[in-house]
Motif scaffolding. Structure first.
Motif, short mmCIF file in Angstrom:
data_model
loop_
_atom_site.label_atom_id
_atom_site.label_comp_id
_atom_site.label_asym_id
_atom_site.label_seq_id
_atom_site.Cartn_x
_atom_site.Cartn_y
_atom_site.Cartn_z
N LYS A 24 0.83 -1.20 0.00
CA LYS A 24 0.00 0.00 0.00
C LYS A 24 0.87 1.25 0.00
O LYS A 24 0.55 2.24 -0.69
N VAL A 25 1.96 1.25 0.73
CA VAL A 25 2.86 2.41 0.76
C VAL A 25 3.46 2.62 -0.63
O VAL A 25 3.53 3.76 -1.11
N TYR A 26 3.90 1.54 -1.29
CA TYR A 26 4.40 1.67 -2.66
C TYR A 26 3.34 2.26 -3.58
O TYR A 26 3.64 3.11 -4.43
N GLN A 27 2.08 1.85 -3.41
CA GLN A 27 0.99 2.39 -4.23
C GLN A 27 0.80 3.88 -3.97
O GLN A 27 0.59 4.66 -4.91
N LEU A 28 0.87 4.29 -2.72
CA LEU A 28 0.73 5.71 -2.38
C LEU A 28 1.87 6.55 -2.94
O LEU A 28 1.66 7.66 -3.42
N VAL A 29 3.08 6.00 -2.92
CA VAL A 29 4.23 6.70 -3.49
C VAL A 29 4.07 6.81 -5.00
O VAL A 29 4.28 7.88 -5.59
N LYS A 30 3.67 5.71 -5.64
CA LYS A 30 3.49 5.71 -7.10
C LYS A 30 2.41 6.69 -7.53
O LYS A 30 2.52 7.35 -8.57
N ALA A 31 1.36 6.82 -6.72
CA ALA A 31 0.25 7.74 -7.02
C ALA A 31 0.56 9.18 -6.59
O ALA A 31 -0.29 10.05 -6.69
N ASN A 32 1.78 9.41 -6.11
CA ASN A 32 2.23 10.72 -5.64
C ASN A 32 1.41 11.25 -4.47
O ASN A 32 1.30 12.45 -4.28
N ARG A 33 0.83 10.35 -3.68
CA ARG A 33 0.12 10.76 -2.46
C ARG A 33 1.13 11.01 -1.34
O ARG A 33 0.89 11.82 -0.46
N THR A 48 8.48 14.47 7.28
CA THR A 48 7.53 15.55 7.05
C THR A 48 6.54 15.19 5.93
O THR A 48 5.38 15.59 5.99
N ALA A 49 6.99 14.42 4.93
CA ALA A 49 6.08 13.98 3.87
C ALA A 49 5.04 13.02 4.42
O ALA A 49 3.87 13.05 4.02
N VAL A 50 5.44 12.17 5.34
CA VAL A 50 4.50 11.23 5.98
C VAL A 50 3.48 12.01 6.81
O VAL A 50 2.27 11.75 6.74
#
Length: 66
Positions: A24-33, A48-50
């Protein structure tokens, strides 16, 4: 927020912080969330990004219930 983690964290650490799977974290990174630090093939994320992601997510969930 997240005082026991360093200023730059890995995907595994983010998954621990947010109680999410690494997938899920990889998906969030890929989606630029969640914004990542360019570091070749290794994904590094600032704390800070988290925190920004957590606050943004809380705001979005708060807006949808109004």
């Amino acid at each position: 927020m997240f005082p026991n983690y360093p200023d730059v964290v890995t995907v595994k650490e983010v998954s621990e912080m947010l109680h999410l799977s690494t997938k899920k974290v990889y998906q969030l990174v890929k989606a630029n969330r969640i914004e990542r630090i360019p570091c070749g093939r290794i994904i590094k994320i600032t704390k800070t990004a988290v925190i920004s992601f957590v606050l943004q997510s809380a705001q979005e969930s708060g807006d949808s219930s109004v």
